[in-house]
Design a protein around this motif. Structure first.
Motif, PDB file in Angstrom:
ATOM      1  N   VAL A  37      43.516  76.370  23.845  1.00 14.00           N
ATOM      2  CA  VAL A  37      44.652  75.471  23.623  1.00 14.00           C
ATOM      3  C   VAL A  37      44.216  74.261  22.813  1.00 14.00           C
ATOM      4  N   PRO A  38      45.159  73.615  22.097  1.00 18.44           N
ATOM      5  CA  PRO A  38      44.813  72.415  21.327  1.00 18.44           C
ATOM      6  C   PRO A  38      44.335  71.288  22.242  1.00 18.44           C
ATOM      7  N   PRO A  39      43.685  70.275  21.681  1.00 16.11           N
ATOM      8  CA  PRO A  39      43.180  69.161  22.492  1.00 16.11           C
ATOM      9  C   PRO A  39      44.257  68.554  23.376  1.00 16.11           C
ATOM     10  N   TYR A  40      43.890  68.303  24.635  1.00 18.86           N
ATOM     11  CA  TYR A  40      44.867  67.798  25.605  1.00 18.86           C
ATOM     12  C   TYR A  40      44.229  66.752  26.516  1.00 18.86           C
ATOM     13  N   GLN A  41      45.082  66.031  27.242  1.00 17.25           N
ATOM     14  CA  GLN A  41      44.627  65.031  28.191  1.00 17.25           C
ATOM     15  C   GLN A  41      44.109  65.707  29.457  1.00 17.25           C
ATOM     16  N   ARG A  42      42.994  65.235  29.968  1.00 16.07           N
ATOM     17  CA  ARG A  42      42.508  65.767  31.240  1.00 16.07           C
ATOM     18  C   ARG A  42      42.975  64.979  32.464  1.00 16.07           C
ATOM     19  N   PRO A  43      43.057  63.641  32.418  1.00 18.77           N
ATOM     20  CA  PRO A  43      43.412  62.906  33.634  1.00 18.77           C
ATOM     21  C   PRO A  43      44.699  63.375  34.332  1.00 18.77           C
ATOM     22  N   PRO A  44      45.768  63.709  33.615  1.00 12.81           N
ATOM     23  CA  PRO A  44      46.977  64.119  34.338  1.00 12.81           C
ATOM     24  C   PRO A  44      46.868  65.490  35.006  1.00 12.81           C
ATOM     25  N   LEU A  45      45.839  66.264  34.673  1.00 17.79           N
ATOM     26  CA  LEU A  45      45.731  67.611  35.230  1.00 17.79           C
ATOM     27  C   LEU A  45      45.747  67.595  36.749  1.00 17.79           C
ATOM     28  N   SER A  46      44.939  66.707  37.334  1.00 16.25           N
ATOM     29  CA  SER A  46      44.810  66.676  38.793  1.00 16.25           C
ATOM     30  C   SER A  46      45.881  65.818  39.453  1.00 16.25           C
ATOM     31  N   LYS A  47      46.808  65.303  38.650  1.00 15.16           N
ATOM     32  CA  LYS A  47      47.855  64.443  39.209  1.00 15.16           C
ATOM     33  C   LYS A  47      49.227  64.976  38.792  1.00 15.16           C
ATOM     34  N   ALA A  48      49.794  64.439  37.732  1.00 14.68           N
ATOM     35  CA  ALA A  48      51.173  64.776  37.358  1.00 14.68           C
ATOM     36  C   ALA A  48      51.348  66.254  37.034  1.00 14.68           C
ATOM     37  N   TYR A  49      50.385  66.843  36.345  1.00 10.62           N
ATOM     38  CA  TYR A  49      50.524  68.259  35.963  1.00 10.62           C
ATOM     39  C   TYR A  49      50.463  69.167  37.193  1.00 10.62           C
ATOM     40  N   LEU A  50      49.517  68.915  38.076  1.00 10.77           N
ATOM     41  CA  LEU A  50      49.396  69.723  39.286  1.00 10.77           C
ATOM     42  C   LEU A  50      50.608  69.553  40.193  1.00 10.77           C
ATOM     43  N   LEU A  51      51.182  68.369  40.176  1.00 12.20           N
ATOM     44  CA  LEU A  51      52.386  68.106  40.982  1.00 12.20           C
ATOM     45  C   LEU A  51      53.636  68.729  40.367  1.00 12.20           C
ATOM     46  N   GLY A  52      53.519  69.212  39.141  1.00  8.29           N
ATOM     47  CA  GLY A  52      54.681  69.778  38.472  1.00  8.29           C
ATOM     48  C   GLY A  52      55.560  68.744  37.817  1.00  8.29           C
ATOM     49  N   GLU A  53      55.030  67.525  37.642  1.00  3.04           N
ATOM     50  CA  GLU A  53      55.816  66.433  37.067  1.00  3.04           C
ATOM     51  C   GLU A  53      55.577  66.269  35.566  1.00  3.04           C
ATOM     52  N   MET A  54      54.684  67.065  34.987  1.00  6.23           N
ATOM     53  CA  MET A  54      54.394  66.969  33.563  1.00  6.23           C
ATOM     54  C   MET A  54      54.299  68.373  32.974  1.00  6.23           C
ATOM     55  N   GLU A  55      55.038  68.599  31.889  1.00  7.95           N
ATOM     56  CA  GLU A  55      55.009  69.891  31.225  1.00  7.95           C
ATOM     57  C   GLU A  55      53.761  70.006  30.345  1.00  7.95           C
ATOM     58  N   LEU A  56      53.375  71.234  30.052  1.00  3.97           N
ATOM     59  CA  LEU A  56      52.188  71.484  29.251  1.00  3.97           C
ATOM     60  C   LEU A  56      52.233  70.743  27.918  1.00  3.97           C
ATOM     61  N   GLU A  57      53.385  70.763  27.248  1.00  2.22           N
ATOM     62  CA  GLU A  57      53.491  70.142  25.928  1.00  2.22           C
ATOM     63  C   GLU A  57      53.175  68.655  25.972  1.00  2.22           C
ATOM     64  N   ARG A  58      53.466  68.007  27.096  1.00  2.00           N
ATOM     65  CA  ARG A  58      53.199  66.575  27.219  1.00  2.00           C
ATOM     66  C   ARG A  58      51.716  66.290  27.427  1.00  2.00           C
ATOM     67  N   LEU A  59      50.947  67.300  27.775  1.00  2.23           N
ATOM     68  CA  LEU A  59      49.510  67.116  27.926  1.00  2.23           C
ATOM     69  C   LEU A  59      48.808  66.992  26.572  1.00  2.23           C
ATOM     70  N   TYR A  60      49.382  67.607  25.543  1.00  2.00           N
ATOM     71  CA  TYR A  60      48.698  67.645  24.256  1.00  2.00           C
ATOM     72  C   TYR A  60      48.491  66.237  23.712  1.00  2.00           C
ATOM     73  N   LEU A  61      47.279  65.980  23.212  1.00  2.00           N
ATOM     74  CA  LEU A  61      46.981  64.667  22.633  1.00  2.00           C
ATOM     75  C   LEU A  61      47.781  64.430  21.356  1.00  2.00           C
ATOM     76  N   ARG A  62      48.003  65.477  20.615  1.00  4.09           N
ATOM     77  CA  ARG A  62      48.827  65.441  19.400  1.00  4.09           C
ATOM     78  C   ARG A  62      49.694  66.695  19.392  1.00  4.09           C
TER      79      ARG A  62
END
Length: 404
Positions: A37-62
């Motif tokens: 996958v393209p470069p993405y943020q790691r900090p939200p993985l264990s928080k908002a993303y795991l909670l289902g509060e952030m979609e994959l597309e929002r993780l991407y740095l660009r």
């Protein structure tokens, strides 16, 4: 035109590539990453993303289109097998050889894992580092499931917070006498122990893991060092990370707690640079390796400037953060060598702990106190150390300290 190859497509690699283009570099840039996958943020993985509060597309740095628009060639799902510093080439696992004029190593770090001999290779034993890690564990986060968190650092505590919020039965064990012992003062440990206990997490300190027990290939229980037999449906391991420096070492590049660089980001090999979690660099008369988003970005951007001919030293301004439940912890500075904690108490759960060595302010931990954090951070960066009595006075306005 000079061709630049970046090995590692994380925060540092992405920052470096983007900076090169913003500085006007028009030569080829190739960024190679092992993840698909393209470069993405790691900090939200264990928080908002795991909670289902952030979609994959929002993780991407660009946005994925950014890299094409900037003529940055992404080689994703690709692994570099070897570096030849004399020939200035990298060889991919499939045998392809890519030439470079300059090479930047932004290989990051990886979690330490439990040894297979004590059950570390059982199913439903997870680490938290990559998107794939979190996607694998997310289905196991079911209300009522029994989760064991091994390690009381920030990763472990963040995972515990998410698990507790999702209704899991959570036990966290820490082999050291207290959680956060390696990175924070007892006051900060006490704050977060109380916070997690209030949310139903069982926190056991000074107790290690003897082994994990499996059933049908998956973890089913944990035997603690004191003999306690603890049922577990899943285990999350947060016992630190280690720099990905093996590729550099095999190429003959000097290591020292990661890939050794000078103050400008150069490694021991000509035309080879390093930045981010994998790189150690001079700081305050010694050497340091920082594991943070801020360092990854700032150091990578300095390397980009220097690849293009500048001679700019990297002066680290450490800052970190952690989100747990409704508490935002913000940290500035490095607390190494502190001998005094000054507490500034606000309303409710608002508090900040200020680390001093003698009369010198070293660092600040601020919980739900963005104002104290911002002022403390600026004071540290300016080399100013306020009177501890003023800091401790909750009624005192801290802003004038910036002008003192």
């Amino acid at each position: 035109m000079r061709g630049i190859v970046i090995v590692g497509a994380g925060q540092a690699g992405a920052a470096l590539a983007a900076k090169l283009r913003s500085l006007g570099h028009t030569g080829p840039i190739t960024m190679i990453g092992e993840e698909p996958v393209p470069p993405y943020q790691r900090p939200p993985l264990s928080k908002a993303y795991l909670l289902g509060e952030m979609e994959l597309e929002r993780l991407y740095l660009r946005a994925p289109s950014f890299w094409e628009e900037q003529s940055v060639t992404l080689r994703l799902g690709a692994r570099v097998e070897a570096i030849d510093t004399a020939a200035r080439t990298v060889t991919l696992e499939d045998g392809e050889i890519i030439a470079f004029d300059d090479l930047a190593l932004t290989t990051g770090s990886r979690p330490r894992r439990l040894p297979a001999a004590i059950g570390g290779d059982l199913g439903r034993v997870f680490t938290v580092r990559t998107l794939a890690d979190v996607d694998r564990m997310a289905p196991e986060f079911r209300a009522g499931a029994r989760a064991l968190i091994v390690g009381g650092g920030y990763i472990g505590l963040e995972a515990a917070a998410v698990a507790a919020k999702l209704g899991l039965d959570v036990t966290l064990i820490e082999a050291a006498p207290r959680i956060l012992q390696r990175v924070a003062a007892p006051e900060t440990s006490d704050y977060f122990r109380k916070l997690h206990t209030a949310h139903g997490v069982t926190v056991r300190e000074g107790i290690g893991l003897d082994r994990l027990v499996g059933k049908d290939g998956n973890v089913s229980a944990a035997i603690l060092a004191d003999g306690t037999d603890l049922a577990a449906d899943l285990v999350i391991v947060g016992i630190g990370i280690q720099p990905n420096a093996e590729l550099a070492e095999a190429a003959g590049i000097a290591l020292e707690n990661g890939i050794r660089t000078d103050a400008f980001g150069r490694t021991s090999a000509p035309h080879v640079w390093a930045a981010g979690d994998c790189a150690s660099f001079p700081h305050a008369g010694g050497r340091i390796r920082l594991e943070s988003v801020g360092n990854a970005i700032d150091q990578a951007e300095i390397v980009a400037v220097n690849i293009l001919g500048a001679d700019t030293r990297y002066e680290a301004k450490p800052w970190f953060w952690s989100d747990q439940y409704d508490v935002k912890l913000q940290i500035a500075g490095l607390n190494t060598g502190y001998d005094r904690i000054v507490t500034r108490k606000g309303d409710g759960d608002v508090v900040s702990f200020w680390y001093y060595r003698g009369d010198t302010l070293l660092a600040i931990d601020a919980m739900n106190d963005a104002r104290a954090y911002m002022i403390g951070k600026r004071l540290i960066e300016m080399g100013k150390s306020p009177d501890p009595a003023v800091v401790a006075d909750a009624s005192a306005d801290l802003k004038p300290l910036l002008k003192a």
